[in-house]
Write an enzyme that holds these catalytic residues in place. Structure first.
Site, short mmCIF file in Angstrom:
data_model
loop_
_atom_site.label_atom_id
_atom_site.label_comp_id
_atom_site.label_asym_id
_atom_site.label_seq_id
_atom_site.Cartn_x
_atom_site.Cartn_y
_atom_site.Cartn_z
N PHE A 10 -43.42 -32.33 -71.56
CA PHE A 10 -42.19 -33.04 -71.93
C PHE A 10 -42.56 -34.27 -72.76
O PHE A 10 -42.04 -35.36 -72.58
CB PHE A 10 -41.44 -33.44 -70.64
CG PHE A 10 -39.97 -33.74 -70.83
CD1 PHE A 10 -39.12 -32.85 -71.46
CD2 PHE A 10 -39.44 -34.93 -70.34
CE1 PHE A 10 -37.77 -33.14 -71.62
CE2 PHE A 10 -38.08 -35.24 -70.49
CZ PHE A 10 -37.25 -34.33 -71.14
N GLU A 150 -44.25 -20.04 -83.55
CA GLU A 150 -44.09 -20.44 -84.95
C GLU A 150 -44.57 -21.87 -85.21
O GLU A 150 -44.97 -22.21 -86.33
CB GLU A 150 -42.63 -20.27 -85.36
CG GLU A 150 -42.34 -20.50 -86.82
CD GLU A 150 -43.11 -19.56 -87.75
OE1 GLU A 150 -44.29 -19.87 -88.04
OE2 GLU A 150 -42.55 -18.53 -88.18
N VAL A 153 -48.96 -23.83 -86.46
CA VAL A 153 -49.84 -24.04 -87.61
C VAL A 153 -49.36 -25.11 -88.59
O VAL A 153 -50.11 -26.00 -88.97
CB VAL A 153 -50.09 -22.72 -88.37
CG1 VAL A 153 -50.82 -22.98 -89.69
CG2 VAL A 153 -50.92 -21.78 -87.52
N GLY A 155 -46.74 -27.32 -88.34
CA GLY A 155 -45.83 -28.31 -87.79
C GLY A 155 -44.39 -27.85 -87.70
O GLY A 155 -43.47 -28.62 -87.96
N GLY A 207 -49.35 -42.93 -85.59
CA GLY A 207 -49.16 -41.94 -84.52
C GLY A 207 -49.66 -40.56 -84.88
O GLY A 207 -49.40 -39.58 -84.17
N GLU A 210 -55.30 -39.35 -82.97
CA GLU A 210 -55.45 -39.83 -81.60
C GLU A 210 -56.51 -40.92 -81.52
O GLU A 210 -57.24 -41.17 -82.48
CB GLU A 210 -55.82 -38.65 -80.70
CG GLU A 210 -54.65 -37.68 -80.56
CD GLU A 210 -55.03 -36.41 -79.82
OE1 GLU A 210 -55.44 -36.50 -78.66
OE2 GLU A 210 -54.92 -35.33 -80.43
N ASP A 221 -59.10 -29.10 -85.09
CA ASP A 221 -57.67 -28.77 -85.16
C ASP A 221 -57.42 -27.76 -86.27
O ASP A 221 -56.67 -26.79 -86.10
CB ASP A 221 -56.84 -30.05 -85.40
CG ASP A 221 -55.37 -29.73 -85.66
OD1 ASP A 221 -54.68 -29.33 -84.70
OD2 ASP A 221 -54.92 -29.87 -86.80
N LYS A 225 -56.29 -23.54 -85.97
CA LYS A 225 -55.16 -23.00 -86.74
C LYS A 225 -55.59 -21.81 -87.59
O LYS A 225 -54.89 -20.80 -87.67
CB LYS A 225 -54.54 -24.10 -87.59
CG LYS A 225 -53.78 -25.13 -86.74
CD LYS A 225 -53.37 -26.35 -87.55
CE LYS A 225 -52.54 -27.31 -86.69
NZ LYS A 225 -52.32 -28.62 -87.35
#
Lengths: 344, 344
Positions: A10, A150, A153, A155, A207, A210, A221, A225
């Site tokens: 969440f 979906e 990859v 966003g 943001g 990280e 990352d 993908k």
């Protein structure tokens, strides 16, 4: 038809999804006669809640965004994500727990459990795609349910559905792309003369990156993908470890200045090519010139080029403006689109 | 299931389609259990042929490409396109007659006739889309058939199906794009110092521009594509006359040099924006800078940017290399994709 929804995870994306569903609820009703309620929520650090009669989603959003636990909303005492799935009586489970590049857990177990309980499973989590695609797809099919991913990859911008729906019987020869927004922002800033460390700090400040930027800057990352695309669209299981990425730490300001003088740019390029039954894939910094569709992708823009046997170079670009974050709303839309396609 | 196909129009695109169908026939059979035969062919200047038991397509290709008539292949005497449709007993009619920007004829009548005879109708012709979309869509629906026109805008690269299949319940705010390859080649060459007249001659020499380049350089081809997109995706009937295009004849070498010095480029930009129920559309030369997704589209590349309420700027680019023709094979693939989607 009324759908009960469980949100496992969440964070920003899942909360954006909840808001998007609320915003689109009249359209869902008028176009597809679909209504929904939220019957289970599992958070990372703000507790768990289930109520098969429907949770007050606005209250849940307010509590979590105010730093408080949602457990007071629950009709039953639940202590973990699996208990939320089991007790939610949901028809659709949205899996947005943190990505585990190495094993795909705990998302894999959440999705298995959802299918066992005859739910659709929709995720923005790349882990279960690269570590369980064939198993989960077979499981979904055996239950007549949908495994949607979906958002994994680009966003939330459509990629998988484009190839699967709009390229019937086309043969995918290769993919090329920029899949990691953080490194693209860093390279854009370095091209403008900023130091690597400052560029990383900026990406963190908006943001995007990280606190520990390893996953982005070392190419993991991007690699997961690539592995997800190869696994799904080239029907060849692949892990990020097999992609074995090279990140951008080795790119110096001198290299960037030299490239610029030659009218070129460094991009963290993701590639995969299928020749016969063999797929080779890579993630590494590459010099691209202005004839490449990747050359114009700056800041946090990302994109992919499909080369097929029928349409040569077909590119999809998700353009982002400077300073814009990759966008939880866009990622949420990918989850929403999977939901609509599952229930329409 | 066996499908009988009628080809109304047998130019480059239709002949490429015939070859593509033959190349993909094993896949069609194995993936969708679909077989096909050609039962009607209408050419512009090489006669007409029907045979409900199947025409020898290779012979028809050889005859036309050798400059001869196909009428010797016919089992019945047929003298025009409507007679071919009527006597072909086809299940699918491919309409590839020349575009008529003003009226959409005779394609409109061919497609009406196909639906009346319970055929699917698939076209690369923009005329019937802008002059008959609502009527033909309603007719197709009443017959349970498909009206396919994926090939009309981006040379066979998926555009309509991407928005319709992969953007469920998204609101289309605007489109922006470069839809005409000929003018893009001319502007690219002028940027490299060539004179307008020489650039037009080059575009003609590679088979891209017609002997009379008016339709391209004055913006009419772009305008009918804008009108088709607005009509279909913004649910607002629009004709090319309403788009009222401005072409590229007013762009001087001096203007291009000045733009170049400022890091900008002239592109023949196609736009449409929907605000409330009102759509404004235009085709005109615009200065674009390097932050635009259109900036990198050079030579005969074309592309479109969708802005929606959920995914901001999502661009599709069909990249072509210098000297490459727009590609009848790619346009043929759009027709093929419509066929597969109609029968799968």
């Amino acid at each position: 038809m009324h759908y009960k929804l469980a949100l496992i995870g969440f964070g920003n994306v899942a909360r954006s999804l909840a808001r998007l569903l609320i915003r689109k609820q009249d359209l869902l009703k008028s176009q597809h006669d679909v209504t929904f309620s939220f019957t289970g929520i599992a958070t990372g650090s703000h507790g768990f809640a289930v109520n098969p009669d429907g949770l007050d989603i606005q209250k849940a959003l307010d509590l979590v965004e105010g730093g408080q636990s949602i457990s007071s909303l629950s009709s039953t005492d639940v202590k973990d994500s699996l208990a939320v799935i089991n007790n939610s009586q949901a028809n659709v489970m949205f899996e947005n727990s943190p990505v585990n590049t190495q094993t795909g857990q705990p998302a894999l177990d959440h999705i298995r459990q959802a299918f066992d309980l005859n739910m659709h499973a929709i995720t923005a989590n790349k882990g279960p795609v690269v570590h369980g695609y064939r198993e989960l797809t077979a499981l979904a099919r055996s239950k007549g349910k949908r495994f949607g991913f979906e958002s994994t990859v680009l966003g939330g911008a459509p990629v998988f559905s484009v190839f699967r729906e709009a390229f019937p019987l086309a043969e995918l020869i290769s993919i090329n792309g920029i899949f990691n927004a953080t490194t693209n922002v860093i390279l854009t800033l370095m091209e403008n003369g900023e130091a690597y460390e400052d560029a990383v700090k900026y990406a963190q400040s908006i943001g995007l990156a990280e606190t520990d930027p390893t996953n982005d800057v070392d190419g993991w990352d991007a690699a997961i993908k690539v592995a997800a695309l190869v696994t799904v669209l080239m029907d060849t299981p692949m892990t990020p470890q097999q992609v074995n990425p090279t990140g951008i730490r080795g790119i110096t300001p001198q290299m960037i200045a030299k490239a610029r003088a030659e009218g070129k740019r460094y991009k963290l390029v993701c590639s995969a090519e299928k020749v016969g039954d063999k797929v080779t894939a890579s993630v590494s910094p590459q010099l691209v010139d202005s004839t490449s569709p990747l050359y114009g992708m700056m800041n946090s823009s990302t994109g992919i080029t499909f080369r097929t046997d029928v349409i040569l170079d077909y590119s999809i670009t998700l353009s982002e403006k400077p300073g814009m974050k990759g966008g939880p709303v866009e990622t949420a839309y990918g989850l929403f689109a999977d939901f609509v396609n599952a229930v329409k």
